[in-house]
Design an enzyme around this catalytic site. Structure first.
Site, PDB file in Angstrom:
ATOM      1  N   LYS A  80       0.921  -1.265  -0.061  1.00 50.07           N
ATOM      2  CA  LYS A  80       0.077   0.083   0.058  1.00 50.07           C
ATOM      3  C   LYS A  80       0.920   1.377   0.119  1.00 50.07           C
ATOM      4  O   LYS A  80       1.762   1.166   0.653  1.00 50.07           O
ATOM      5  CB  LYS A  80      -0.936   0.001   1.350  1.00 50.07           C
ATOM      6  CG  LYS A  80      -1.925   1.185   1.309  1.00 50.07           C
ATOM      7  CD  LYS A  80      -2.871   0.777   2.815  1.00 50.07           C
ATOM      8  CE  LYS A  80      -3.858   1.856   2.733  1.00 50.07           C
ATOM      9  NZ  LYS A  80      -4.770   1.554   4.055  1.00 50.07           N
ATOM     10  N   SER A 155      -9.710   2.113   2.931  1.00 48.21           N
ATOM     11  CA  SER A 155      -8.996   2.939   2.320  1.00 48.21           C
ATOM     12  C   SER A 155      -7.930   2.115   1.297  1.00 48.21           C
ATOM     13  O   SER A 155      -7.546   2.225   0.238  1.00 48.21           O
ATOM     14  CB  SER A 155      -8.048   3.777   2.933  1.00 48.21           C
ATOM     15  OG  SER A 155      -7.089   3.177   3.771  1.00 48.21           O
ATOM     16  N   SER A 179      -9.631  -0.801   7.179  1.00 45.93           N
ATOM     17  CA  SER A 179      -9.027  -0.568   5.644  1.00 45.93           C
ATOM     18  C   SER A 179      -8.431  -1.654   5.224  1.00 45.93           C
ATOM     19  O   SER A 179      -8.112  -1.666   3.924  1.00 45.93           O
ATOM     20  CB  SER A 179      -8.158   0.793   5.710  1.00 45.93           C
ATOM     21  OG  SER A 179      -8.856   1.989   5.685  1.00 45.93           O
TER      22      SER A 179
END
Ligand code: GLN
Length: 503
Positions: A80, A155, A179
């Site tokens: 990420k 997210s 997330s």
């Protein structure tokens, strides 16, 4: 699509170890797939062909020399884009960090490198991990591999979509309020938030430090377990890191698959079902509870009354911490620098102009909210009250775990919604995290695994398992047993495997 890409990370690890494939072949297959489908999915913000292939070549050479390598050596992974990578862009999905090349590596970046895992790229996310849909990314949203007109969760939608769309077998995400788990639920992948402190946060760009936790994204429970073994463990660079050895999560998970669950007490949380939950989500969830029962688990209903206030408390504590963490983006130290259009150029005016141009609406909303709740006149009423609720949520967990070994709930109240459906309504967006937030407030581990497709829309549903702090192994074991009990590998039926690839 190259059939290798449908295999689990552990199957690939076995093939690499047996000399049936090379890491270069496998990494190239992932990169080819990424280049072919990323223009449609937008799961990757950075694709690192050269870096990934260099690691792959190195691992192949070391393997050829007979060196003893780690379990996942040669298996590609994505990170990420809020985990710093030395010399390689780390944007956090934001404009303010566009072009920033960190001078150091996050601990997880180093651990992945030490494990010999080629990093194929950095994945898309809501700006600074604020959101549940990736629609708050400054680089455009990520598509859900089940239906490109729908959100992949957030997210960490980029990591979930990358794994779900067979671009890479494994990824890392970060979970502050859900997330990792919520994107897992809506993309039919496995997402895990380990116990707070189980994986180092050093080099994870902070959103809310007391809630943030890095964890695995995978297509099977055992793959996630193996990845947590790689990235977990004590780190002197993170003062909240747990100082204890990492359990043999992969082995324990594998042993649990196919075994009965007699003697295991599973608590269904009363507050995390019912109103606001889609019918198909509840049906799939309940069917999986029956699977657990069929495996011999004892099912009990458990009430955690403070969970009703967890979302409200989270949306005071998280912005409070985020507003202070984001104060470092001042136009002087990192990323872009914008000078005021008129008037004096001073530290304050440059800071204001940079933050005005560099932050998106959601980030600004949270900074304003966070500074407000921390201001002298409101501190006790808002921030102080929220901290009290946090304690009550922790006490609910403690009491619940006296009655059962794990707690379960749907991971998210609905399946993947369409782009645009909630973007103008922050409250509707925040409600996606209703079932995932309590774990962050209490620091306990949580795992989401796909448990079926909702009858009304054919989209994946996530099943959440929560365990007491430091009992990540127990969570993986029960997840492994349930996954085997469900039988049908939901991630493999993702329509992305049928996509035609245009190079
Ligand atoms: N969706 C939640 C939020 O917007 C959780 C984010 C996260 O876990 N990083 O805050």
């Amino acid at each position: 699509m190259n059939e290798l890409l449908k295999k689990s990370a552990l199957e690939l690890a076995d093939m690499l170890a047996a000399g049936q494939i090379t890491s270069v072949e496998l990494t190239q297959a992932c990169l080819d797939r990424i280049h072919a489908v990323n223009p449609r999915v937008n799961a990757f913000l950075l694709i690192d062909d050269d870096g990934a292939l260099a690691t792959a070549r190195d691992i192949d050479e070391r393997r050829a020399r007979g060196e003893k390598l780690g379990r996942l050596a040669g298996v590609p992974i994505a990170l990420k884009d809020n985990m710093v990578t030395r010399g390689k862009d780390t944007t956090c999905g934001s404009k303010i960090l566009e072009g920033w090349k960190p001078p150091y590596d996050a601990t997880v970046t180093l651990k992945v490198a030490e494990a010999g895992m080629p990093v194929v790229g950095k994945t898309n996310m809501d700006e600074f991990a604020m959101g549940s849909s990736t629609e708050h990314s400054a680089y455009g949203p990520t598509g859900n591999p089940w239906d490109l007109d729908r959100i992949p969760g957030g997210s960490g939608g980029g990591s979930a979509a990358a794994v779900g769309a067979f671009m890479v077998p494994l990824a890392l995400g970060s979970d502050t309020g859900g997330s990792i788990r919520q994107p897992g639920a809506v993309t039919g992948t496995v997402g895990v938030k380990p116990t707070y402190g189980a994986v180092s946060r050093y080099g994870l760009v902070a959103m809310a430090s007391s809630l943030d936790q890095i964890g695995p994204v995978a297509r099977t429970v055992a793959d996630a377990a193996a990845l947590q073994e790689v990235v977990g463990g004590h780190d002197p660079f993170d003062s909240t890191s747990l100082d204890e050895p990492v359990a043999e999560l992969e082995k324990l998970t594998a042993q649990a698959a196919g075994k009965p669950l007699a003697g295991t007490r599973v608590g269904v949380v009363t507050e995390l079902q019912g109103e606001g939950y889609q019918k198909g989500v509840l049906d799939s969830f309940n069917a999986s509870v029956e699977v657990l029962k069929g495996l011999g688990a004892e099912i009990v209903e458990v009430s955690c009354p403070s969970f009703d206030y967890a979302l409200a408390a989270y949306y005071l504590i998280m912005p409070a911490e985020a507003s202070s963490n984001l104060a470092r983006f001042d136009g002087m130290r990192y990323g872009i620098r914008v000078e005021p259009e008129s008037g004096h150029v001073t530290a304050e005016t440059v800071m204001a102009a940079t933050r005005e141009a560099g932050f998106g609406d959601e980030v600004k909303r949270r900074i304003i909210l966070g500074t407000h709740v921390l201001s002298a006149g409101y501190y006790d009423a808002y921030y102080g009250s929220a901290q009290k609720v946090r304690t009550l949520v922790q006490r609910d967990f403690t009491a619940a775990f006296e009655k059962c070994d794990v707690l379960v709930s749907p991971t998210a109240p609905t399946t993947a919604f369409k782009f645009g459906d909630k973007i103008d309504d922050p409250m509707a967006m925040y409600l996606n995290d209703i079932a995932t937030i309590p774990a962050n407030l209490a620091g306990v581990p949580g795992l989401s695994l796909p448990c079926g497709l909702a009858a009304e829309d054919g989209l994946p549903v996530g099943f959440q398992i929560l365990a007491p702090a430091r009992e990540d192994a127990r969570m993986y074991q029960i997840a492994g047993a349930l996954e085997a009990g469900i039988g049908e590998p939901i991630a493999l039926s993702c329509p992305a495997s049928e996509w035609e690839e245009q190079a």
